[in-house]
Design an enzyme around this catalytic site. Structure first.
Site, PDB file in Angstrom:
ATOM      1  N   ASP A   1     -22.831 -10.097  -6.015  1.00 35.92           N
ATOM      2  CA  ASP A   1     -22.649  -8.674  -5.783  1.00 35.92           C
ATOM      3  C   ASP A   1     -21.657  -8.221  -6.841  1.00 35.92           C
ATOM      4  O   ASP A   1     -20.465  -8.545  -6.771  1.00 35.92           O
ATOM      5  CB  ASP A   1     -22.095  -8.411  -4.379  1.00 35.92           C
ATOM      6  CG  ASP A   1     -22.219  -6.943  -3.992  1.00 35.92           C
ATOM      7  OD1 ASP A   1     -22.283  -6.107  -4.915  1.00 35.92           O
ATOM      8  OD2 ASP A   1     -22.239  -6.636  -2.782  1.00 35.92           O
TER       9      ASP A   1
ATOM     10  N   ASP B   1     -21.527  -1.419 -11.673  1.00 35.15           N
ATOM     11  CA  ASP B   1     -22.404  -2.351 -10.953  1.00 35.15           C
ATOM     12  C   ASP B   1     -23.438  -2.960 -11.903  1.00 35.15           C
ATOM     13  O   ASP B   1     -23.636  -4.187 -11.938  1.00 35.15           O
ATOM     14  CB  ASP B   1     -23.133  -1.623  -9.821  1.00 35.15           C
ATOM     15  CG  ASP B   1     -22.204  -1.087  -8.754  1.00 35.15           C
ATOM     16  OD1 ASP B   1     -22.160  -1.662  -7.667  1.00 35.15           O
ATOM     17  OD2 ASP B   1     -21.527  -0.071  -9.021  1.00 35.15           O
TER      18      ASP B   1
ATOM     19  N   THR C   1     -18.643  -0.465  -3.589  1.00 33.39           N
ATOM     20  CA  THR C   1     -18.681   0.542  -4.653  1.00 33.39           C
ATOM     21  C   THR C   1     -18.021   1.850  -4.224  1.00 33.39           C
ATOM     22  O   THR C   1     -17.340   2.503  -5.024  1.00 33.39           O
ATOM     23  CB  THR C   1     -20.135   0.802  -5.088  1.00 33.39           C
ATOM     24  OG1 THR C   1     -20.729  -0.435  -5.506  1.00 33.39           O
ATOM     25  CG2 THR C   1     -20.189   1.784  -6.244  1.00 33.39           C
TER      26      THR C   1
END
Length: 352
Positions: free
Chosen positions: A129, A45, A134
Protein backbone atom coordinates in the site's frame (compact mmCIF):
# COMPACT_ATOMS: atom_id res chain seq x y z
CA UNK A 1 14.60 -19.11 6.03
CA UNK A 2 16.88 -16.10 6.23
CA UNK A 3 15.05 -13.06 4.89
CA UNK A 4 17.88 -10.60 5.54
CA UNK A 5 18.29 -9.80 1.84
CA UNK A 6 14.58 -9.17 1.43
CA UNK A 7 14.53 -7.08 4.61
CA UNK A 8 17.37 -4.85 3.47
CA UNK A 9 15.74 -4.34 0.07
CA UNK A 10 12.32 -3.70 1.60
CA UNK A 11 13.58 -1.14 4.13
CA UNK A 12 15.56 0.74 1.48
CA UNK A 13 12.56 0.66 -0.83
CA UNK A 14 10.14 1.87 1.84
CA UNK A 15 12.57 4.61 2.87
CA UNK A 16 12.86 5.90 -0.70
CA UNK A 17 9.09 5.82 -1.20
CA UNK A 18 8.62 7.57 2.13
CA UNK A 19 11.03 10.31 1.08
CA UNK A 20 9.02 10.77 -2.10
CA UNK A 21 5.71 11.03 -0.25
CA UNK A 22 7.05 13.44 2.32
CA UNK A 23 8.64 15.60 -0.36
CA UNK A 24 5.20 16.68 -1.58
CA UNK A 25 3.52 17.08 1.81
CA UNK A 26 4.03 20.84 1.60
CA UNK A 27 2.50 21.06 -1.88
CA UNK A 28 -0.76 22.99 -2.03
CA UNK A 29 -2.04 20.77 -4.85
CA UNK A 30 -1.16 17.13 -4.20
CA UNK A 31 -2.91 15.98 -7.34
CA UNK A 32 -5.76 14.35 -5.43
CA UNK A 33 -8.70 12.68 -7.14
CA UNK A 34 -11.50 10.39 -5.98
CA UNK A 35 -11.59 6.72 -6.87
CA UNK A 36 -14.72 4.69 -7.52
CA UNK A 37 -14.82 3.62 -3.86
CA UNK A 38 -14.88 7.31 -2.87
CA UNK A 39 -11.43 7.21 -1.29
CA UNK A 40 -8.86 9.76 -2.39
CA UNK A 41 -5.67 8.97 -4.28
CA UNK A 42 -2.80 11.35 -4.99
CA UNK A 43 0.21 11.52 -7.27
CA UNK A 44 2.16 10.24 -4.25
CA UNK A 45 0.20 6.95 -4.30
CA UNK A 46 0.98 6.31 -7.97
CA UNK A 47 4.60 7.43 -7.77
CA UNK A 48 5.37 5.50 -4.59
CA UNK A 49 3.83 2.31 -6.02
CA UNK A 50 5.94 2.67 -9.16
CA UNK A 51 9.16 3.12 -7.15
CA UNK A 52 8.43 0.22 -4.80
CA UNK A 53 7.56 -2.29 -7.50
CA UNK A 54 10.44 -1.16 -9.72
CA UNK A 55 13.00 -1.76 -6.96
CA UNK A 56 11.68 -5.17 -5.92
CA UNK A 57 10.85 -6.45 -9.42
CA UNK A 58 14.41 -5.75 -10.57
CA UNK A 59 15.81 -8.05 -7.86
CA UNK A 60 13.02 -10.66 -7.79
CA UNK A 61 11.57 -10.71 -11.33
CA UNK A 62 9.67 -13.97 -10.75
CA UNK A 63 7.79 -12.69 -7.71
CA UNK A 64 4.23 -11.40 -8.00
CA UNK A 65 2.75 -8.15 -6.67
CA UNK A 66 -0.55 -7.00 -5.24
CA UNK A 67 -0.83 -3.23 -4.91
CA UNK A 68 -3.72 -0.90 -4.27
CA UNK A 69 -3.39 1.36 -7.29
CA UNK A 70 -3.81 0.73 -11.01
CA UNK A 71 -2.54 2.99 -13.80
CA UNK A 72 -5.96 3.47 -15.41
CA UNK A 73 -6.37 7.07 -14.23
CA UNK A 74 -2.91 7.95 -15.51
CA UNK A 75 -3.63 6.49 -18.93
CA UNK A 76 -6.76 8.64 -19.13
CA UNK A 77 -5.08 11.90 -18.10
CA UNK A 78 -1.87 13.01 -19.85
CA UNK A 79 -1.54 15.89 -17.36
CA UNK A 80 -1.71 13.56 -14.36
CA UNK A 81 0.66 11.11 -16.05
CA UNK A 82 3.22 13.87 -16.64
CA UNK A 83 3.05 14.96 -13.01
CA UNK A 84 3.57 11.44 -11.70
CA UNK A 85 6.38 10.74 -14.18
CA UNK A 86 8.10 13.97 -13.22
CA UNK A 87 8.01 12.95 -9.57
CA UNK A 88 9.21 9.39 -10.23
CA UNK A 89 12.00 10.42 -12.61
CA UNK A 90 13.32 12.91 -10.04
CA UNK A 91 14.20 9.90 -7.84
CA UNK A 92 16.34 8.08 -10.42
CA UNK A 93 19.52 8.81 -8.47
CA UNK A 94 18.02 8.11 -5.04
CA UNK A 95 18.19 4.89 -3.08
CA UNK A 96 21.79 3.73 -3.68
CA UNK A 97 21.22 1.55 -6.71
CA UNK A 98 17.51 0.80 -6.41
CA UNK A 99 15.91 0.36 -9.81
CA UNK A 100 13.70 3.17 -11.12
CA UNK A 101 11.34 3.17 -14.14
CA UNK A 102 13.17 4.35 -17.26
CA UNK A 103 10.13 5.73 -19.10
CA UNK A 104 6.49 6.66 -18.55
CA UNK A 105 5.44 3.47 -20.33
CA UNK A 106 7.55 1.30 -18.01
CA UNK A 107 6.18 3.21 -15.01
CA UNK A 108 2.59 2.47 -16.06
CA UNK A 109 3.38 -1.21 -16.57
CA UNK A 110 5.02 -1.46 -13.14
CA UNK A 111 2.08 0.19 -11.41
CA UNK A 112 -0.24 -2.28 -13.11
CA UNK A 113 1.86 -5.23 -11.95
CA UNK A 114 0.43 -4.40 -8.54
CA UNK A 115 -2.94 -3.01 -9.57
CA UNK A 116 -3.77 -6.06 -11.67
CA UNK A 117 -2.00 -8.59 -9.44
CA UNK A 118 -4.27 -11.28 -8.02
CA UNK A 119 -2.11 -12.92 -5.35
CA UNK A 120 -3.18 -16.39 -4.29
CA UNK A 121 -2.07 -19.34 -2.18
CA UNK A 122 1.09 -20.22 -4.09
CA UNK A 123 4.49 -18.63 -4.53
CA UNK A 124 5.95 -15.32 -3.39
CA UNK A 125 3.73 -12.24 -3.47
CA UNK A 126 4.75 -8.74 -2.44
CA UNK A 127 1.78 -6.79 -1.08
CA UNK A 128 2.01 -3.02 -0.94
CA UNK A 129 0.00 0.00 0.00
CA UNK A 130 2.04 2.96 -1.24
CA UNK A 131 0.17 5.43 0.98
CA UNK A 132 -2.12 3.81 3.53
CA UNK A 133 -4.19 6.67 4.89
CA UNK A 134 -4.24 8.97 1.87
CA UNK A 135 -6.97 11.13 3.43
CA UNK A 136 -4.80 11.88 6.47
CA UNK A 137 -1.65 12.11 4.34
CA UNK A 138 -3.31 15.00 2.51
CA UNK A 139 -3.88 16.66 5.89
CA UNK A 140 -0.26 16.16 6.98
CA UNK A 141 -1.26 13.58 9.57
CA UNK A 142 -0.35 9.91 10.04
CA UNK A 143 0.02 7.51 7.13
CA UNK A 144 2.02 4.37 6.31
CA UNK A 145 4.10 3.20 3.35
CA UNK A 146 3.62 -0.54 3.64
CA UNK A 147 5.38 -3.49 2.00
CA UNK A 148 4.86 -7.13 2.95
CA UNK A 149 6.09 -10.44 1.56
CA UNK A 150 3.86 -13.50 1.45
CA UNK A 151 4.97 -17.04 0.65
CA UNK A 152 2.26 -19.57 -0.16
CA UNK A 153 -0.26 -17.25 1.47
CA UNK A 154 1.70 -16.82 4.72
CA UNK A 155 3.14 -13.51 5.93
CA UNK A 156 6.92 -13.70 6.09
CA UNK A 157 8.04 -10.07 6.19
CA UNK A 158 6.37 -6.76 6.91
CA UNK A 159 7.91 -3.28 6.69
CA UNK A 160 5.80 -0.29 7.72
CA UNK A 161 7.25 3.12 7.00
CA UNK A 162 5.73 5.82 9.20
CA UNK A 163 7.14 9.13 7.90
CA UNK A 164 5.16 11.29 10.34
CA UNK A 165 5.59 9.15 13.47
CA UNK A 166 8.16 10.72 15.83
CA UNK A 167 10.98 8.43 16.92
CA UNK A 168 10.42 7.22 20.46
CA UNK A 169 6.77 8.26 20.46
CA UNK A 170 4.79 6.75 23.33
CA UNK A 171 1.54 8.04 21.85
CA UNK A 172 0.22 7.65 18.31
CA UNK A 173 -2.01 10.55 17.35
CA UNK A 174 -3.02 12.02 14.01
CA UNK A 175 -1.74 15.47 14.96
CA UNK A 176 1.46 14.51 16.80
CA UNK A 177 3.77 14.37 13.78
CA UNK A 178 7.49 14.38 13.08
CA UNK A 179 7.81 17.72 11.30
CA UNK A 180 11.60 17.90 11.30
CA UNK A 181 12.76 14.27 11.09
CA UNK A 182 12.22 11.29 8.83
CA UNK A 183 9.83 9.35 11.07
CA UNK A 184 10.41 5.68 11.80
CA UNK A 185 10.05 2.16 10.46
CA UNK A 186 8.35 -0.77 12.19
CA UNK A 187 9.17 -4.19 10.75
CA UNK A 188 8.93 -7.89 11.49
CA UNK A 189 10.15 -11.20 10.12
CA UNK A 190 7.98 -14.22 10.91
CA UNK A 191 9.33 -16.00 13.98
CA UNK A 192 12.06 -13.42 14.54
CA UNK A 193 10.21 -10.66 16.41
CA UNK A 194 9.34 -7.07 15.61
CA UNK A 195 11.65 -4.06 15.57
CA UNK A 196 11.60 -0.32 15.22
CA UNK A 197 14.29 1.98 13.83
CA UNK A 198 14.58 5.60 12.84
CA UNK A 199 13.81 6.27 9.20
CA UNK A 200 17.07 7.27 7.57
CA UNK A 201 16.21 8.15 3.99
CA UNK A 202 18.40 11.22 4.16
CA UNK A 203 21.47 8.98 4.06
CA UNK A 204 20.02 6.31 1.78
CA UNK A 205 21.19 3.52 4.09
CA UNK A 206 19.12 0.88 5.84
CA UNK A 207 20.53 1.61 9.31
CA UNK A 208 19.38 -1.86 10.43
CA UNK A 209 22.10 -1.95 13.08
CA UNK A 210 20.14 0.67 15.00
CA UNK A 211 16.95 -1.42 15.06
CA UNK A 212 15.49 -1.87 18.54
CA UNK A 213 13.52 -5.03 19.42
CA UNK A 214 9.93 -4.34 20.44
CA UNK A 215 9.13 -6.21 23.69
CA UNK A 216 6.39 -8.80 23.59
CA UNK A 217 3.21 -8.18 25.52
CA UNK A 218 3.36 -9.52 29.10
CA UNK A 219 1.53 -12.75 29.81
CA UNK A 220 -0.20 -11.27 32.85
CA UNK A 221 -2.00 -8.44 31.02
CA UNK A 222 -5.47 -7.98 32.49
CA UNK A 223 -8.76 -7.20 30.82
CA UNK A 224 -8.87 -3.92 32.71
CA UNK A 225 -5.62 -2.96 30.91
CA UNK A 226 -7.29 -3.07 27.49
CA UNK A 227 -7.40 0.13 25.44
CA UNK A 228 -9.02 0.12 22.01
CA UNK A 229 -7.54 1.51 18.80
CA UNK A 230 -10.22 2.38 16.25
CA UNK A 231 -11.36 4.56 13.37
CA UNK A 232 -14.57 6.39 14.21
CA UNK A 233 -14.91 7.70 10.65
CA UNK A 234 -14.77 4.29 8.96
CA UNK A 235 -17.79 3.50 6.77
CA UNK A 236 -17.12 -0.24 6.78
CA UNK A 237 -17.14 -0.89 10.55
CA UNK A 238 -19.82 -0.58 13.22
CA UNK A 239 -18.29 1.75 15.76
CA UNK A 240 -21.36 1.55 18.05
CA UNK A 241 -20.89 -2.20 18.38
CA UNK A 242 -17.18 -1.65 19.01
CA UNK A 243 -18.16 0.58 21.93
CA UNK A 244 -20.53 -2.14 23.20
CA UNK A 245 -17.66 -4.65 23.21
CA UNK A 246 -15.53 -2.23 25.21
CA UNK A 247 -18.39 -1.70 27.64
CA UNK A 248 -18.80 -5.44 28.20
CA UNK A 249 -15.08 -5.61 29.00
CA UNK A 250 -15.42 -2.73 31.44
CA UNK A 251 -13.03 -0.44 29.59
CA UNK A 252 -13.48 2.85 27.70
CA UNK A 253 -14.35 2.96 24.00
CA UNK A 254 -11.53 3.77 21.60
CA UNK A 255 -8.81 5.89 23.19
CA UNK A 256 -6.83 6.07 19.92
CA UNK A 257 -8.57 7.15 16.71
CA UNK A 258 -6.58 6.65 13.49
CA UNK A 259 -7.68 6.63 9.85
CA UNK A 260 -4.90 4.44 8.44
CA UNK A 261 -5.56 0.73 9.00
CA UNK A 262 -1.83 -0.06 9.07
CA UNK A 263 -1.20 2.77 11.55
CA UNK A 264 -3.68 1.14 13.93
CA UNK A 265 -1.45 -1.93 14.00
CA UNK A 266 1.53 0.34 14.62
CA UNK A 267 -0.29 1.88 17.60
CA UNK A 268 -0.88 -1.60 19.03
CA UNK A 269 2.71 -2.69 18.40
CA UNK A 270 4.54 0.35 19.78
CA UNK A 271 2.09 0.71 22.71
CA UNK A 272 0.92 4.00 21.28
CA UNK A 273 -1.97 4.41 23.70
CA UNK A 274 -3.86 1.27 22.68
CA UNK A 275 -3.35 -2.48 22.62
CA UNK A 276 -6.40 -4.05 20.96
CA UNK A 277 -8.38 -3.49 17.78
CA UNK A 278 -11.47 -5.12 16.34
CA UNK A 279 -13.41 -4.79 13.10
CA UNK A 280 -17.14 -5.50 13.33
CA UNK A 281 -18.66 -5.02 9.90
CA UNK A 282 -21.60 -2.82 8.96
CA UNK A 283 -22.31 -5.13 6.01
CA UNK A 284 -21.85 -8.89 6.21
CA UNK A 285 -20.69 -8.96 2.58
CA UNK A 286 -17.74 -6.62 3.16
CA UNK A 287 -14.21 -8.06 3.04
CA UNK A 288 -11.06 -6.10 3.85
CA UNK A 289 -8.41 -5.37 1.25
CA UNK A 290 -5.27 -7.46 1.60
CA UNK A 291 -2.95 -4.42 1.51
CA UNK A 292 -4.69 -2.81 4.50
CA UNK A 293 -3.63 -5.66 6.79
CA UNK A 294 -0.73 -7.72 5.40
CA UNK A 295 2.43 -6.77 7.25
CA UNK A 296 0.58 -4.98 10.03
CA UNK A 297 -0.92 -8.25 11.23
CA UNK A 298 2.54 -9.83 11.23
CA UNK A 299 4.16 -7.17 13.39
CA UNK A 300 1.24 -7.48 15.84
CA UNK A 301 1.64 -11.25 15.99
CA UNK A 302 5.37 -10.91 16.53
CA UNK A 303 4.81 -8.86 19.70
CA UNK A 304 2.45 -11.46 21.12
CA UNK A 305 -0.98 -10.61 19.69
CA UNK A 306 -3.47 -13.13 18.38
CA UNK A 307 -5.08 -12.10 15.10
CA UNK A 308 -8.27 -13.83 13.89
CA UNK A 309 -11.57 -12.98 12.28
CA UNK A 310 -14.69 -12.54 14.42
CA UNK A 311 -15.36 -16.28 14.35
CA UNK A 312 -11.90 -17.05 15.74
CA UNK A 313 -10.53 -18.29 12.40
CA UNK A 314 -6.95 -17.45 11.37
CA UNK A 315 -6.69 -14.77 8.69
CA UNK A 316 -5.92 -16.32 5.29
CA UNK A 317 -3.81 -14.01 3.12
CA UNK A 318 -3.76 -16.39 0.17
CA UNK A 319 -7.24 -15.81 -1.24
CA UNK A 320 -6.59 -12.96 -3.64
CA UNK A 321 -6.81 -9.18 -3.32
CA UNK A 322 -9.11 -9.30 -0.30
CA UNK A 323 -9.25 -11.27 2.92
CA UNK A 324 -12.07 -13.18 1.27
CA UNK A 325 -12.39 -15.90 3.89
CA UNK A 326 -12.31 -13.64 6.95
CA UNK A 327 -15.34 -12.05 8.57
CA UNK A 328 -14.12 -8.96 10.43
CA UNK A 329 -11.09 -8.95 12.69
CA UNK A 330 -9.84 -9.28 16.27
CA UNK A 331 -6.27 -8.34 17.23
CA UNK A 332 -5.46 -8.59 20.93
CA UNK A 333 -2.59 -9.66 23.21
CA UNK A 334 -2.67 -13.42 23.77
CA UNK A 335 -3.41 -13.26 27.51
CA UNK A 336 -6.64 -11.28 26.96
CA UNK A 337 -7.64 -12.47 23.50
CA UNK A 338 -10.26 -14.92 24.79
CA UNK A 339 -11.90 -12.17 26.86
CA UNK A 340 -12.15 -9.94 23.78
CA UNK A 341 -13.39 -12.84 21.65
CA UNK A 342 -16.13 -13.67 24.18
CA UNK A 343 -17.27 -10.04 24.35
CA UNK A 344 -17.45 -9.88 20.56
CA UNK A 345 -19.61 -13.02 20.47
CA UNK A 346 -22.02 -11.40 22.92
CA UNK A 347 -22.41 -8.35 20.70
CA UNK A 348 -22.37 -9.82 17.19
CA UNK A 349 -24.89 -12.28 15.78
CA UNK A 350 -22.49 -14.36 13.70
CA UNK A 351 -25.27 -16.52 12.31
CA UNK A 352 -27.01 -13.61 10.59
Amino acid sequence: MDYSKELELATLTVQRASKLTKSILAAVDKGALDKKDNTPVTIADFAAQALIISAVHAVYPEDEFVGEESAAALRESPELLNRVWGLVSSFQNEGHGLATPSSPEEMLALIDLGGKGQGGPNGRVWVLDPVDGTATFIQGQQYVVCLALLEDGEQKLGVLGCPNLPVGANQVHEDIVDKHGDGQIVYAIAGQGAYTLPMNYSSGQTNLDSAVPIPKYPTDLKTSDLRFVDCKASNSTDYKKHALVASKLGVPPATVDLWSAQMRYVAVVVRGGGNVLIKILQKDSYRSCLWDHAGGMLVAQEVGCVVTDLRGKPIDCGLGRTLAGSFGLICAPASVYQDVFKAVQEVVDLDS
